[in-house]
Motif scaffolding. Structure first.
Motif, short mmCIF file in Angstrom:
data_model
loop_
_atom_site.label_atom_id
_atom_site.label_comp_id
_atom_site.label_asym_id
_atom_site.label_seq_id
_atom_site.Cartn_x
_atom_site.Cartn_y
_atom_site.Cartn_z
N ASP A 1 0.81 -1.22 0.00
CA ASP A 1 0.00 0.00 0.00
C ASP A 1 0.85 1.27 0.00
N GLY A 2 2.18 1.11 -0.06
CA GLY A 2 3.06 2.27 -0.14
C GLY A 2 3.65 2.71 1.18
N ARG A 3 3.09 2.24 2.29
CA ARG A 3 3.61 2.64 3.60
C ARG A 3 4.96 1.98 3.85
N PRO A 4 5.91 2.72 4.43
CA PRO A 4 7.23 2.13 4.70
C PRO A 4 7.24 1.36 6.03
N VAL A 5 8.11 0.41 6.12
CA VAL A 5 8.33 -0.35 7.35
C VAL A 5 9.83 -0.56 7.48
N GLN A 6 10.34 -0.55 8.71
CA GLN A 6 11.76 -0.86 8.85
C GLN A 6 11.93 -2.27 9.40
N ILE A 7 12.82 -2.98 8.79
CA ILE A 7 13.15 -4.35 9.19
C ILE A 7 14.51 -4.32 9.85
N VAL A 8 14.57 -4.74 11.11
CA VAL A 8 15.85 -4.89 11.78
C VAL A 8 16.37 -6.28 11.46
N ALA A 9 17.50 -6.33 10.79
CA ALA A 9 18.06 -7.61 10.35
C ALA A 9 18.96 -8.20 11.44
N ASP A 10 19.05 -9.49 11.44
CA ASP A 10 19.89 -10.20 12.39
C ASP A 10 21.18 -10.64 11.72
N ARG A 11 22.28 -10.56 12.44
CA ARG A 11 23.57 -11.12 11.99
C ARG A 11 24.01 -10.58 10.62
N LEU A 12 24.41 -9.33 10.64
CA LEU A 12 24.96 -8.71 9.43
C LEU A 12 26.46 -8.54 9.58
N ASP A 13 27.17 -8.61 8.47
CA ASP A 13 28.60 -8.31 8.47
C ASP A 13 28.80 -6.84 8.10
N LEU A 14 29.66 -6.18 8.85
CA LEU A 14 29.95 -4.78 8.59
C LEU A 14 30.85 -4.64 7.36
N PRO A 15 30.43 -3.86 6.35
CA PRO A 15 31.32 -3.59 5.20
C PRO A 15 32.59 -2.88 5.69
N TRP A 16 33.72 -3.45 5.36
CA TRP A 16 35.00 -2.96 5.89
C TRP A 16 36.07 -3.08 4.81
#
Length: 297
Positions: free
Chosen positions: A172-187
């Motif tokens: 419907d166009g409304r935004p939602v934020q997804i908190v992701a689990d276990r991400l690697d930091l770009p380095w």
């Protein structure tokens, strides 16, 4: 002294979150050193104990005696109208917004008012340069263990949910934020230690420009990355680049302190961060009509 079990519980909770030996029923929460972050911790511990309060009530009824008078109504009634309705998506809709870049979902949350503004501008700007990419350059003195620094930066990402958030649009166009689990930091690491001083300055600027120029896709976390630039055995720069939608100016001193505290072979034990969802819950209890009126005057 507490006059009943509820006041005794609230006194204990006040003392716990404020780090005090004891608190009386007439002590003012904020006069004792409380603030909005500590208030969130108080709400969390109160809910675990079966007492449902809102941040507005903590700000309005600052003593245990005053707060205890209104607390029983909430424990009996359950969730209150001012509690935030956190996002719940049907499995089919979640699968649809995951699209070609699915993430392991830790939490689903609404956006804060400020985040909604950043998200709107990202849609408006399209593929052009993003004005809300922020970069901080930290000067490092002394020998730098790159792997230890990378682990310290990764710890920040693991600790703080907002840094692992991505932003998707519902059908419907409304935004939602997804908190992701276990991400690697770009380095990445760039070694300029063998370059002469004149060439080194232009190359530092080139690395910083490249880090800023790589546009963040708000749908693909994390919206933060780091580059370690080595200038010699005793000198270096850490470039921290992120999108403003996941961190602000108030966040940076905290991130810097925790980064330095986590660096090395014996990292410091850090306090538990305030839960992100409770921060959003607190925002939801604000008087938005009054805020709109303030902006119009």
């Amino acid at each position: 002294a507490p006059r009943d079990a509820r006041e005794e519980l609230l006194c204990a909770l006040y003392a716990e979150v404020l780090g005090l030996g004891r608190v009386s029923i007439d002590d003012d929460f904020f006069a004792l050193g409380g603030d909005s972050i500590i208030a969130i911790r108080l709400l969390i511990r109160a809910r675990k104990a079966g007492v449902r309060l809102t941040s507005r009530e903590v700000f309005r009824h600052r003593t245990v005696a005053a707060l205890a008078e209104i607390a029983p109504d909430h424990t009996e009634a359950g969730e209150t109208g001012s509690d935030l309705s956190l996002v719940r998506l049907p499995e089919a809709e979640l699968a649809e917004i995951q699209g070609d870049h699915p993430v392991t979902v830790e939490d689903l949350l609404p956006l804060s008012p400020l985040q909604e503004g950043f998200f709107f501008h990202s849609l408006l700007d399209g593929s052009d340069g993003d004005a809300y990419v922020v970069q901080q350059v930290i000067e490092l003195a002394g020998p730098v263990d790159g792997e230890s620094l990378r682990r310290a930066a990764q710890r920040l990402l693991d600790r703080h949910a907002p840094l692992r958030a991505c932003f998707r649009q519902r059908p419907d166009g409304r935004p939602v934020q997804i908190v992701a689990d276990r991400l690697d930091l770009p380095w990445r690491e760039v070694d300029l230690s063998t370059r002469d001083a004149g060439e080194r300055r232009s190359l530092i600027d080139a690395v910083a420009t490249d880090e800023r120029a790589r546009r963040f896709d708000l749908a693909r976390p994390p919206l933060v990355r780091c580059a370690l630039v080595r200038l010699g055995h005793e000198r270096g720069l850490l470039m921290l680049t992120f999108h403003h939608i996941v961190a602000d100016g108030w966040s940076l001193p905290v991130l810097h302190r925790e980064l330095m505290a986590s660096y090395g072979t014996t990292s410091t034990v850090l306090p538990e961060p305030a839960p992100y969802r409770e921060y959003l819950r607190r925002l939801s209890s604000a008087d938005r009509d009054a805020a709109r009126a303030a902006w119009r005057t």
